[in-house]
Scaffold this motif. Sequence first.
Motif, PDB file in Angstrom:
ATOM      1  N   GLY A 194      26.098  39.804 -20.834  1.00  0.00           N
ATOM      2  CA  GLY A 194      25.852  40.401 -20.837  1.00  0.00           C
ATOM      3  C   GLY A 194      25.836  41.953 -20.588  1.00  0.00           C
ATOM      4  O   GLY A 194      26.950  41.900 -19.837  1.00  0.00           O
ATOM      5  N   GLY A 217      21.956  45.201 -23.628  1.00  0.00           N
ATOM      6  CA  GLY A 217      22.135  43.781 -23.920  1.00  0.00           C
ATOM      7  C   GLY A 217      22.003  42.874 -23.399  1.00  0.00           C
ATOM      8  O   GLY A 217      23.553  42.452 -22.686  1.00  0.00           O
ATOM      9  N   GLY A 240      17.816  43.513 -26.989  1.00  0.00           N
ATOM     10  CA  GLY A 240      18.719  44.305 -26.829  1.00  0.00           C
ATOM     11  C   GLY A 240      18.484  46.038 -26.409  1.00  0.00           C
ATOM     12  O   GLY A 240      16.859  45.577 -27.189  1.00  0.00           O
ATOM     13  N   MET A 274      21.551  48.234 -28.273  1.00  0.00           N
ATOM     14  CA  MET A 274      22.120  47.232 -28.381  1.00  0.00           C
ATOM     15  C   MET A 274      22.317  46.185 -29.579  1.00  0.00           C
ATOM     16  O   MET A 274      21.588  45.743 -28.528  1.00  0.00           O
ATOM     17  CB  MET A 274      23.518  46.931 -26.751  1.00  0.00           C
ATOM     18  N   GLY A 288      19.593  45.686 -31.448  1.00  0.00           N
ATOM     19  CA  GLY A 288      18.418  45.179 -30.543  1.00  0.00           C
ATOM     20  C   GLY A 288      17.121  46.493 -31.115  1.00  0.00           C
ATOM     21  O   GLY A 288      17.405  46.694 -32.125  1.00  0.00           O
ATOM     22  N   LEU A 305      29.180  41.616 -27.225  1.00  0.00           N
ATOM     23  CA  LEU A 305      27.805  42.627 -27.293  1.00  0.00           C
ATOM     24  C   LEU A 305      29.056  43.705 -26.973  1.00  0.00           C
ATOM     25  O   LEU A 305      30.503  43.676 -26.672  1.00  0.00           O
ATOM     26  CB  LEU A 305      28.010  42.193 -26.142  1.00  0.00           C
TER      27      LEU A 305
END
Length: 679
Positions: free
Chosen positions: A473, A538, A553, A556, A571, A599
């Motif tokens: 992440g 995220g 998320g 994000m 998210g 991401l």
Amino acid sequence: MAQRWGLRGQSTLTLLLACLLALIPALLIGWQAVDEARRHFATRYAEQYTLLHMQEILAPVSRELALARRFADSVVTREWLDATDDVERRDRFFREAEGFRDQFSGDAYFVVDHDSGDYYYNDAEAPESRQPRYRLSPDDPEDAWYFDSIASNASYNINVNVDGKLGLAKVWLNVAIRDGDRALGMAGGGLDLSRFLDDFLRDRAPGLTPMIVDNRGAIQAHPDRDRLALNSATQRRLDGDVPRLQMLVDDAAQRQRLEDAMLEARRRPGTVLQLDLNLEGRPRTLTLGYLPELQWLFVSALDLESAPVFEGRWFWALLGALALVLTLLMAGVAYGIERLILGPLRRLQHSAQAIADGDYASHLPTERGDEIGELSRAFAHMAGQVERHTQELEATVRHRTRDLETTNAEMAAAQRQIDASLEYASIIQRAILPRHQLETHLAGHQAVLWRPRDQVGGDIYVFRATEAGYLMGVIDCAGHGVPGSLMTMLARAIVDHAILKVGADDPAAILNETDRQNRATLQRESLPASIATNMDMGLVWVERDAGRLTFAGAKMSLYASDGAHLEVHPGGKRALGQKRTMVHENHIMPLRRGWTYSLCSDGFLDQAGGEHGFGFGNRRFEAMLKRHADATLDDQIAAFEAELDAYRGDHAQRDDITLLCFRFDTPPDDGALAHASPT
């Protein structure tokens, strides 16, 4: 004495001869200057006259036009025109219309029912009538103004016309009434034409001819009423039948210049344009200004010969008196300057030059008892003061120079210490990034762009490998630089603790636990309001054997693309640590082979650049992901970075930037999990 008198006489004679020789070109230059000044003031006067009258015309006509549009757009008017047979609507309309009539400066209004062609008109000259005055017909040339206006796309027009059926000459304000594409009719008011022209010409200046023309050049107002283009809003009239401003210009080239100036004035409302041309065979300077609210051009034709800028009767007398005074002053000043000032000052000049060369011992002529003597004594005193101040200044400069050198050395040492501290902090921050773990477990299946704005930043990325899958992440902490880096250290510790508590396979639970720990650790009530502690995050849990991916998320999104398609999985709408909390949820989706998942922190999307300095933006970012989705991950990161730099140009980096991409074309090395790290 005789010799000095002879030199004085020769100097005076020489000065007189020089003045006589300069008189002829001076007169020519002066006359040219006067003529240019006359032209300048006349054109500036015409420009100010145009601007002033534009405002004087705009104010009353705009008021009437605004009132006419309110009248036409009234719900009562529209309802009645939609059903003219309805007695209640008819009564309500005429009662409201009388209220509008009292507000119109012309004390009159009209309304046309499109379906029947009935024309209603009421003014203060007769009692109110609720019966139509006449019925409009498409075959009647006098009614062409209505049918041409309603057929056009314009919402209104201003038409100078004599209504032969009513026997009224007015400046009519015609506002079309439509219900979508359906014409309901027309309504408006009218200004008395005679009163309008009298107001327009009330303060007409000598040498200036004011005019009002419409977009086609049709004359709406003119001192000569025979030149008015009555009913110029009717498109059925041929151009040759309408009195137009262009018809007053005989030369085709000048007529084209006038057309161009009119077009330019419409493009630049509020400004005044000028051009010189022959109007009706006589040279004129035209000033044009456009009133977009009325769709009219105000034109002033200036006759420089008739414009009373200068009065000749006092000009020549003043010029003669000035010449006499200058002659007397010349003689007196020439003698006085030479006798009383120039000679003594030359001696003072020689002494001052010696002092300027550093010879402060030079003797000044201080023996005189007049102002020159006082000046010489003051200069001698000043020379002594300058000598003392110079010596003191040199000593002060040497002392200040030593102080500055010491201060600069201390500042350089402090700067080196700060740079060393930042470099150390940068090494520590880079050490907590799981780059080695990503390479170990997902070699060839991941790529990262990590670019802090300063030497240290507020963005980090995380990775955790287990036997069941991978957790990865991106975390974007509030702030950048040193404050942002401190937040990343805290965020990393909180996220690690959350993973230990809830497990690596539940991204939403990790977000919720991180949010809870963040609030417990950084209590908002104990911090200033200016301190931000929120985080965008995220997280993705990848189960390669099950072919499944779980995403959660906080402000994000997760992007996925195979080059032909792009999916955006948003998210939660709130960041972690915000004032209002939310419960984050997992989004489970299939793990597609060959698809690139990304991401990204908002530093990439918000980066300023381009011609106008706008942010990179979601649309450009998504198109970039889709365009490069087929390339290798390392090539994608290189392409993303190059495209960002090209868009940024000379703009500074605005925020920290982190972009994490991963793709599984083939399953990752299962043996790597034997060395799974808690990172």
